[in-house]
Design an enzyme around this catalytic site. Structure first.
Site, PDB file in Angstrom:
ATOM      1  N   LYS A 108      20.452 -51.652 -13.498  1.00 52.43           N
ATOM      2  CA  LYS A 108      20.240 -50.197 -13.536  1.00 52.43           C
ATOM      3  C   LYS A 108      20.417 -49.666 -14.963  1.00 52.43           C
ATOM      4  O   LYS A 108      19.656 -48.820 -15.428  1.00 52.43           O
ATOM      5  CB  LYS A 108      21.219 -49.523 -12.575  1.00 52.43           C
ATOM      6  CG  LYS A 108      20.933 -49.882 -11.119  1.00 52.43           C
ATOM      7  CD  LYS A 108      22.091 -49.533 -10.211  1.00 52.43           C
ATOM      8  CE  LYS A 108      21.776 -49.886  -8.761  1.00 52.43           C
ATOM      9  NZ  LYS A 108      22.949 -49.820  -7.887  1.00 52.43           N
ATOM     10  N   GLU A 130      12.381 -44.099  -8.814  1.00 57.20           N
ATOM     11  CA  GLU A 130      13.599 -43.269  -8.823  1.00 57.20           C
ATOM     12  C   GLU A 130      14.772 -43.926  -8.105  1.00 57.20           C
ATOM     13  O   GLU A 130      15.925 -43.846  -8.541  1.00 57.20           O
ATOM     14  CB  GLU A 130      13.285 -41.904  -8.179  1.00 57.20           C
ATOM     15  CG  GLU A 130      14.434 -40.927  -8.152  1.00 57.20           C
ATOM     16  CD  GLU A 130      14.939 -40.572  -9.550  1.00 57.20           C
ATOM     17  OE1 GLU A 130      14.230 -39.867 -10.273  1.00 57.20           O
ATOM     18  OE2 GLU A 130      16.062 -41.008  -9.916  1.00 57.20           O
ATOM     19  N   VAL A 150      17.818 -46.686  -9.495  1.00 58.63           N
ATOM     20  CA  VAL A 150      19.105 -46.421 -10.160  1.00 58.63           C
ATOM     21  C   VAL A 150      19.866 -45.332  -9.417  1.00 58.63           C
ATOM     22  O   VAL A 150      19.337 -44.240  -9.192  1.00 58.63           O
ATOM     23  CB  VAL A 150      18.905 -45.978 -11.629  1.00 58.63           C
ATOM     24  CG1 VAL A 150      20.251 -45.730 -12.303  1.00 58.63           C
ATOM     25  CG2 VAL A 150      18.106 -47.017 -12.407  1.00 58.63           C
TER      26      VAL A 150
HETATM   27  N1  HSE Z   1      24.124 -52.621  -3.807  1.00 54.15           N
HETATM   28  C1  HSE Z   1      23.785 -51.429  -4.505  1.00 54.15           C
HETATM   29  C2  HSE Z   1      25.074 -50.641  -4.728  1.00 54.15           C
HETATM   30  C3  HSE Z   1      22.805 -50.642  -3.705  1.00 54.15           C
HETATM   31  O1  HSE Z   1      26.094 -50.966  -4.118  1.00 54.15           O
HETATM   32  O2  HSE Z   1      25.073 -49.709  -5.518  1.00 54.15           O
HETATM   33  C4  HSE Z   1      22.156 -49.534  -4.465  1.00 54.15           C
HETATM   34  O3  HSE Z   1      21.429 -49.976  -5.552  1.00 54.15           O
END
Ligand code: HSE
Length: 419
Positions: free
Chosen positions: A198, A122, A125
């Site tokens: 993602k 979970e 993403v």
């Molecule tokens: N580096 C990622 C972001 C962290 O800034 O969304 C979360 O996946």
């Protein structure tokens, strides 16, 4: 009692261990059993993490411990965690991961290996937003028409600060790192790769598309400047890095890039580290999911939810979602065929005839101009800011190549797609 081993006790791993202690009462009530961290694995044993758990630097202390039921993989990287997770599954341990890069490359192999062992993801993403749960369970009655949204907290934080406060790109990137939002290598964030990882996970659940990052259009926010932001403001747009999955007949287009999006859209109003994802189902219509997309506690909230789920349902809940192909014979739409409206910033030598030559090149490539604006840049150069009607990606790319080759064009034109 359920015993957990955490591999990678960094920002998120520390929060996972802390939440299991802080909220132990409600967690054990919901899980129907107590859950404790038996051991954590780190690379650097000398660093104090302020946690009351046994720490080791040997991953086998977790993988080979028969008392450990659930392995939580928070190491980052791709091939190293792949080996670790394979071994955990082989040893009959349930796995929870927040590792989107691992899943972007190996999700189908892992689904195959996991078979009847729980494997949950979970937190991979949109951090704390239960988007996997929504897509996999809540919307499972629907054909998914589109998924579109802000999937990287770091980029959204940076674009928000650049827009609202005029802060310089490098300063905000540093701030995002200090706040624990950015990846270990922040080029994954600003280059669009993290959002792409993602998007691929969501596309597998929604469409059964087994694509890799190399197969899809990925661009980041590195070229977005204050000129673009001021054009956006003037014409009623916000600039956001979006992940887009869209079904068009038997094809699905998957793309990540900076977008100009009307300020009236809900997604345009999502600021800071927040993520926001719109999912359109054929029966439900549009649904929208909003919440913190990065940060230790927000991401750990999703990891712990998976741990509770496994504790409650048993280790034999298979990982659902990565079937293929779903929804008939869906295939990935080639990048060249993607259609969009476009914005271009072209820095030119400010002399007679330049504008006419540029518009001729637009015409030669079947591209129709919607709005045009010229702003002086330095004494003898100007920025020409153009938005187009709907055009085809291939034509735009050809046109940019042609523009680049002309002697009155001072630098590679910047292009941002308009949603
Ligand atoms: N580096 C990622 C972001 C962290 O800034 O969304 C979360 O996946």
């Amino acid at each position: 009692m359920i015993k957990v081993g955490i591999i990678g006790v960094g920002t998120v791993g520390t929060s996972v261990a802390q939440i299991l202690v802080d909220n132990a009462d409600i967690i054990s009530a919901r899980a129907g059993t107590d859950i404790i961290v038996k051991r954590g694995v780190v690379k650097n044993l000398s660093k104090d993490r302020g946690l009351d758990i046994i720490i080791t630097d040997n991953v086998d202390d977790v993988l080979n411990d028969p008392e450990i039921d659930i392995v939580v993989e928070l190491m980052g990287g791709i091939e190293e965690p792949f080996e670790v997770v394979k071994k955990a599954l082989k040893n009959g341990k349930a796995v929870v991961t927040a590792n989107k890069a691992l899943l972007a490359y190996h999700r189908y192999e892992l689904a195959e290996l996991a078979k009847d062992i729980a494997f949950e993801y979970e937190a991979s993403v949109a951090g704390g937003i239960p988007i996997i749960n929504a897509l996999r369970d809540g919307l499972s009655a629907n054909h998914i028409e589109s998924i579109m949204g802000i999937m990287n907290g770091t980029c959204n934080y940076m674009l928000t600060k650049m827009t609202n406060e005029g802060v310089a790109y490098d300063d905000i990137l540093k701030e995002s790192q200090d706040l624990g939002y950015a990846e270990a290598d922040p080029s994954f964030d600003v280059g669009g790769y993290d959002a792409a990882h993602k998007l691929l996970i969501l596309a597998s659940i929604a469409y059964g598309i087994d694509a890799k990052p190399e197969d899809i259009l990925i661009e980041g926010i590195e070229n977005v400047s204050q000129d673009d932001i001021s054009f956006a403001k003037e014409f009623g747009y916000a600039i956001k890095l979006l992940g887009i999955a869209k079904k068009d007949g038997n094809e699905v287009e998957l793309r990540v890039h900076a977008c100009l999006i009307s300020q009236d859209e809900m997604i345009a109003k999502i600021d800071g580290v927040m993520n926001g994802i719109s999912v359109v189902g054929d029966k439900v219509g549009e649904t929208l999911y909003y919440g913190p997309g990065a940060g230790g506690d927000a991401t750990a909230s999703a990891v712990v939810a998976n741990i509770i789920d496994i504790a409650r349902s048993g280790k034999s809940t298979p990982m659902l979602g990565f079937a293929k192909p779903l929804d008939g014979e869906l295939t990935l739409k080639p990048i060249d065929k993607i259609e969009s409206k476009y914005y271009l910033r072209i820095n030119v030598s400010d002399k007679a005839g330049v504008l006419a030559k540029i518009t001729k090149i637009f015409e030669d490539n079947n591209i129709s101009v919607e709005t045009m604006l010229q702003r002086p840049a330095t004494n003898n150069s100007a920025n020409i800011l153009i938005s187009t009607h709907i055009a085809v990606e291939k034509d735009i790319q050809n046109m940019i190549k042609k523009l680049e080759s002309l002697d009155f064009i001072n630098s590679t034109p910047v292009m941002i797609r308009i949603v």
